[in-house]
Design a protein around this motif. Structure first.
Motif, PDB file in Angstrom:
ATOM      1  N   GLY A 218      43.225 -21.562   1.593  1.00 10.35           N
ATOM      2  CA  GLY A 218      44.567 -22.015   1.891  1.00 10.35           C
ATOM      3  C   GLY A 218      45.115 -21.351   3.135  1.00 10.35           C
ATOM      4  N   ARG A 219      46.273 -21.805   3.518  1.00  6.91           N
ATOM      5  CA  ARG A 219      46.938 -21.284   4.709  1.00  6.91           C
ATOM      6  C   ARG A 219      47.201 -19.788   4.591  1.00  6.91           C
ATOM      7  NH1 ARG A 219      52.523 -23.619   7.220  1.00  6.91           N
ATOM      8  NH2 ARG A 219      53.250 -21.652   8.010  1.00  6.91           N
ATOM      9  N   ASP A 220      47.432 -19.316   3.396  1.00  2.00           N
ATOM     10  CA  ASP A 220      47.755 -17.905   3.181  1.00  2.00           C
ATOM     11  C   ASP A 220      46.530 -17.047   2.871  1.00  2.00           C
ATOM     12  OD1 ASP A 220      50.480 -18.375   3.581  1.00  2.00           O
ATOM     13  OD2 ASP A 220      50.736 -19.000   1.505  1.00  2.00           O
ATOM     14  N   ALA A 221      45.332 -17.615   2.974  1.00  2.00           N
ATOM     15  CA  ALA A 221      44.122 -16.858   2.648  1.00  2.00           C
ATOM     16  C   ALA A 221      43.950 -15.701   3.624  1.00  2.00           C
ATOM     17  CB  ALA A 221      42.898 -17.766   2.709  1.00  2.00           C
ATOM     18  N   GLU A 222      43.554 -14.546   3.109  1.00  2.42           N
ATOM     19  CA  GLU A 222      43.249 -13.408   3.970  1.00  2.42           C
ATOM     20  C   GLU A 222      41.996 -13.735   4.765  1.00  2.42           C
ATOM     21  OE1 GLU A 222      44.723 -10.439   4.477  1.00  2.42           O
ATOM     22  OE2 GLU A 222      46.377 -10.867   3.132  1.00  2.42           O
TER      23      GLU A 222
ATOM     24  N   ARG B 242      39.840 -11.912   6.041  1.00  2.00           N
ATOM     25  CA  ARG B 242      38.676 -11.061   5.740  1.00  2.00           C
ATOM     26  C   ARG B 242      37.722 -11.729   4.754  1.00  2.00           C
ATOM     27  NH1 ARG B 242      42.742  -7.075   6.591  1.00  2.00           N
ATOM     28  NH2 ARG B 242      43.688  -7.501   4.586  1.00  2.00           N
ATOM     29  N   HIS B 243      38.206 -12.671   3.995  1.00  2.04           N
ATOM     30  CA  HIS B 243      37.385 -13.357   2.999  1.00  2.04           C
ATOM     31  C   HIS B 243      36.782 -14.650   3.540  1.00  2.04           C
ATOM     32  CE1 HIS B 243      38.820 -10.439   0.161  1.00  2.04           C
ATOM     33  NE2 HIS B 243      40.065 -10.758   0.435  1.00  2.04           N
ATOM     34  N   TRP B 244      37.074 -14.984   4.783  1.00  2.00           N
ATOM     35  CA  TRP B 244      36.538 -16.198   5.390  1.00  2.00           C
ATOM     36  C   TRP B 244      35.066 -15.980   5.729  1.00  2.00           C
ATOM     37  CZ3 TRP B 244      40.786 -17.772   9.462  1.00  2.00           C
ATOM     38  CH2 TRP B 244      41.979 -18.016   8.783  1.00  2.00           C
ATOM     39  N   PRO B 245      34.311 -17.050   5.921  1.00  2.00           N
ATOM     40  CA  PRO B 245      32.906 -16.903   6.335  1.00  2.00           C
ATOM     41  C   PRO B 245      32.819 -16.112   7.646  1.00  2.00           C
ATOM     42  CG  PRO B 245      33.367 -19.164   5.695  1.00  2.00           C
ATOM     43  CD  PRO B 245      34.684 -18.443   5.724  1.00  2.00           C
ATOM     44  N   GLU B 246      31.761 -15.323   7.781  1.00  2.00           N
ATOM     45  CA  GLU B 246      31.638 -14.419   8.924  1.00  2.00           C
ATOM     46  C   GLU B 246      31.720 -15.149  10.263  1.00  2.00           C
ATOM     47  OE1 GLU B 246      28.724 -10.988  10.781  1.00  2.00           O
ATOM     48  OE2 GLU B 246      28.287 -11.817   8.800  1.00  2.00           O
TER      49      GLU B 246
END
Length: 57
Positions: free
Chosen positions: A2-6, A8-12
């Motif tokens: 989501g828009r508010d996702a940190e 750091r947890h996104w794919p590298e």
């Protein structure tokens, strides 16, 4: 994600693209003498800032 996702947890690979865009945006060598760019962020927390400088016009 989501828009508010940190981020750091996104794919590298997505994180790296994002971080490289910040480096480009914040590097004063990418600005002309009379050029200005404007950027916005959804949320910016103090612990997200690694270094800050004051620019004189």
């Amino acid at each position: 994600m989501g828009r508010d996702a940190e981020y750091r947890h996104w794919p590298e690979d997505v994180r790296k693209d994002l971080e490289l865009s910040w480096e480009f945006m914040l590097d004063p060598r990418n600005y002309g003498r009379y050029e200005s760019w404007q950027y916005t962020v959804h949320t910016l927390y103090e612990d997200h800032v690694a270094h800050a400088v004051q620019l004189e016009c």
